[in-house]
Design an enzyme around this catalytic site. Structure first.
Site, PDB file in Angstrom:
ATOM      1  N   GLU A  22       0.824  -0.849  -0.055  1.00  0.00           N
ATOM      2  CA  GLU A  22       0.234   0.066  -0.087  1.00  0.00           C
ATOM      3  C   GLU A  22       0.810   0.614  -0.286  1.00  0.00           C
ATOM      4  OE1 GLU A  22      -4.099   0.584   2.447  1.00  0.00           O
ATOM      5  OE2 GLU A  22      -1.958   2.320   3.788  1.00  0.00           O
ATOM      6  N   TYR A  23       0.421   1.846  -0.655  1.00  0.00           N
ATOM      7  CA  TYR A  23       1.136   3.577  -0.833  1.00  0.00           C
ATOM      8  C   TYR A  23       0.076   4.783  -0.386  1.00  0.00           C
ATOM      9  CZ  TYR A  23       4.525   0.530  -3.170  1.00  0.00           C
ATOM     10  OH  TYR A  23       5.854   0.194  -3.593  1.00  0.00           O
ATOM     11  N   VAL A  25      -0.866   9.015  -1.277  1.00  0.00           N
ATOM     12  CA  VAL A  25      -0.491   9.707  -2.187  1.00  0.00           C
ATOM     13  C   VAL A  25       0.456  11.082  -1.432  1.00  0.00           C
ATOM     14  CG1 VAL A  25      -1.513  11.809  -3.699  1.00  0.00           C
ATOM     15  CG2 VAL A  25      -2.430   9.607  -3.344  1.00  0.00           C
ATOM     16  N   PRO A  26       1.310  11.816  -1.729  1.00  0.00           N
ATOM     17  CA  PRO A  26       2.485  12.478  -1.384  1.00  0.00           C
ATOM     18  C   PRO A  26       1.712  13.697  -1.352  1.00  0.00           C
ATOM     19  CG  PRO A  26       3.574  10.789  -2.653  1.00  0.00           C
ATOM     20  CD  PRO A  26       2.194  10.617  -2.856  1.00  0.00           C
ATOM     21  N   HIS A  84      -8.395   2.585  -3.820  1.00  0.00           N
ATOM     22  CA  HIS A  84      -8.842   3.297  -2.278  1.00  0.00           C
ATOM     23  C   HIS A  84     -10.247   4.030  -2.755  1.00  0.00           C
ATOM     24  CE1 HIS A  84      -6.150   1.801   1.338  1.00  0.00           C
ATOM     25  NE2 HIS A  84      -6.161   1.313  -0.019  1.00  0.00           N
ATOM     26  N   GLY A 115     -14.368   5.676   5.551  1.00  0.00           N
ATOM     27  CA  GLY A 115     -13.356   7.391   5.256  1.00  0.00           C
ATOM     28  C   GLY A 115     -13.512   7.636   7.458  1.00  0.00           C
ATOM     29  N   ASP A 116     -12.495   8.174   7.095  1.00  0.00           N
ATOM     30  CA  ASP A 116     -12.536   8.841   8.935  1.00  0.00           C
ATOM     31  C   ASP A 116     -13.009   9.851   8.371  1.00  0.00           C
ATOM     32  OD1 ASP A 116     -11.266   7.018   9.798  1.00  0.00           O
ATOM     33  OD2 ASP A 116      -9.040   7.112   8.979  1.00  0.00           O
TER      34      ASP A 116
END
Length: 599
Positions: A22-23, A25-26, A84, A115-116
């Protein structure tokens, strides 16, 4: 390909556990470019089954970056990607945009989440025109797209922060999400194997049979370890505290010991019988996930067969359905796959007849602005850090020499690092640059090397690969007449040379035809010829190359490095871009280098 199908296929062929990354987003453009490079490196060295990319809710710039990351990983890097998608701040119209972007890029996997709550909001609330629960998002995707997408949902082995103590209700919610159409479950991070195994038993007892994929969080520093565990409200086994607390001030030792703890956790999961796949939360870091995989014995070995996607070509094939027939590319973009895919992104499926490079002059290459605001994939500040401020052609040549020797990972015109393929011709390349002939791209000749060779091999492992020696370089204009005189009647060494203004010199009798410079012979297949040299595409590359030089010069102008501005202008004005192919792939002589050493 859908994740559930891919894992089922892989597990039917091998007992070896699989894994994914998993990555997130910067927040900066430069961070995104660096992440692309990291994703590509990690994929090449570890071969995960898929990657996933987190979602930045709200429909703003960061949400666009999420879809851009998915599109690039699918289309350019050729990585099986799961996107996601959350309900947070997402009306249906924006959900539709995200799903359609994923579909068009070839992405077939969505992790559907509620989602949070946003950072400035104490409790989660649905946006007007949006969904309240993840199960509603799952239902919507399934209704609108049928079985196109595999849909994953979140699982919480230790409860949800908003519902920690009511485990039964959480299991009911999980079953509702699966009943709505979910195909797999990815769990929140955890460190207690016993709690997780018991939760898996409870999930199965509820009649939920879809794959359970545990979320594995590496331990990199003690502070981050505690912060993440507290944020997710998960139990930390006493063994973790006992081993990590005494060394908490030594980050390197914490990572080493923490890796052993996480590896032991993973082994417990795999031995439980519930798990065959691990999903590693990389936090966009490279070393820690690789250490875990290495100690678990999950890194690929040379004697393992590659999957079909990786095995077909020496460059990773795009997963974008628009490019599904593409099996040939001009060699000029060998080190710049991002700009090549961007500039040909509008080509129709029929531009790759039978997988071959089509009539490039018919649709032409897209405009340079398709590649984004800058063709140099580094910020102005980062460019100065990488390549300093050259004040002479010798300085530019030395940058290239440093790149050839592995001391630099990129150049303004080369986005990717070199591999060991150039080792055999490295002394010749260095010698040319020392003589101020600036090399841009190259490959050695090969005559029937086994396709399983760890350096030169590609394709199915029961074949042979071939290459013509190829060299692309910048030559001082005053040396071009001598080069042309030497090659005017040569049928084995064929070349194109073009200057900034587009003046073309060549000895090709029919320069419009493609010249295969790489090919492979495999049982039961046609000849594959994945890289070519061809005039129209070379002229398109010339446009891009000199534009890169102009951008590099502009960065020096912006920082008032006048000597560097002058040397880049000299490179543009006084050099020509040349490529030479030695069509005699059998000869052991390096005729290209012999010729240039005499000019």
């Amino acid at each position: 390909m859908r994740i559930s199908e891919k894992l089922q296929t892989q597990h039917s062929k091998s007992e070896k556990p699989t894994f994914s990354f998993e990555y997130f987003v910067p927040k900066t453009t430069q961070g995104v470019q660096n992440l692309y490079d990291r994703m590509d490196r990690m994929y090449q060295s570890t071969l995960p089954q898929f990657i996933d990319v987190t979602w930045n809710a709200g429909g703003g710039v960061l949400s666009q970056l999420s879809t851009d990351l998915v599109e690039t990983s699918q289309s350019v890097l050729g990585l099986e990607t799961c996107m996601h998608l959350t309900c947070t701040n997402m009306p249906v119209s924006q959900i539709d945009e995200a799903l359609e972007s994923a579909r068009l890029s070839g992405c077939q996997n969505i992790l559907a989440l509620r989602g949070d709550p946003p950072v400035n909001q104490e409790s989660w609330k649905p946006v007007e025109g949006g969904f309240r629960y993840a199960k509603d998002l799952v239902k919507y995707i399934r209704t609108k797209y049928g079985d196109h997408f595999d849909i994953g949902v979140a699982g919480y082995p230790e409860g949800h922060p908003e519902n920690v103590n009511d485990k039964e209700t959480l299991l009911d919610h999980l079953r509702e999400k699966v009943d709505a159409g979910a195909n797999f479950i990815i769990t929140q991070m955890f460190y207690d194997a016993d709690i997780f195994v018991k939760w898996c038993e409870d999930v199965r007892a509820m009649g939920i049979q879809v794959p359970i994929i545990p979320g594995i969080m590496p331990i990199t520093t003690y502070t981050a370890f505690l912060r993440r565990a507290q944020w997710c409200d998960i139990h930390i086994p006493q063994e973790f505290i006992d081993k990590l607390d005494p060394i908490k001030d030594d980050d390197q030792l914490v990572r080493d010991v923490g890796t052993d703890l996480v590896v032991s956790l993973c082994r417990r999961l795999l031995e439980s019988g519930h798990i065959r796949h691990l999903h590693i939360y990389t936090m966009n870091l490279e070393k820690a996930p690789q250490m875990i995989l290495d100690r678990l014995g999950l890194l690929p070995t040379h004697d393992e067969p590659l999957d079909n996607h990786l095995a077909i070509l020496p460059w990773r094939k795009s997963l974008n359905p628009q490019r599904r027939n593409e099996e040939v590319r001009p060699i000029f973009w060998q080190r710049r796959p991002y700009s090549y895919v961007a500039r040909t992104s509008q080509w129709a499926v029929d531009e790759y007849p039978n997988g071959r490079f089509g009539d490039s002059s018919s649709p032409a290459f897209g405009d340079l602005d398709l590649c984004g605001a800058s063709l140099i994939r580094q910020s102005g500040k980062r460019s100065l850090e990488l390549w300093s401020t050259p004040t002479s052609i010798q300085d530019i040549a030395q940058l290239v020499i440093n790149y050839l020797r592995g001391e630099l990972k990129c150049l303004p015109w080369s986005d990717t690092a070199l591999n060991h393929e150039v080792d055999d011709i490295l002394p010749d390349l260095v010698a040319l640059n020392q003589r101020l002939i600036i090399t841009v791209n190259s490959q050695p000749q090969l005559n029937g090397v086994k396709s399983s060779d760890p350096v030169y091999g590609w394709g199915p492992r029961d074949g042979y690969v071939y290459q013509k020696q190829y060299l692309e370089f910048l030559l001082p204009k005053d040396k071009l007449p001598k080069l042309h005189e030497a090659l005017a009647n040569d049928v084995m060494l064929t070349y194109f040379a073009v200057d900034y203004d587009g003046n073309l010199t060549t000895n090709h009798r029919d320069g419009s035809r493609a010249n295969a410079v790489t090919w492979g012979i495999f049982p039961g297949r046609e000849v594959l010829q994945p890289t070519i040299v061809e005039k129209v595409s070379f002229l398109a590359w010339k446009e891009e190359f000199y534009h890169i030089c102009q951008e590099w010069k502009l960065n020096f102008e912006n920082h008032q490095y006048n000597d560097s501005v002058n040397v880049l202008q000299r490179l543009i004005n006084d050099y020509v871009l040349v490529n030479i192919v030695d069509n005699d792939f059998i000869s052991s002589e390096s005729r290209i280098f012999q010729l240039l050493s005499s000019i």
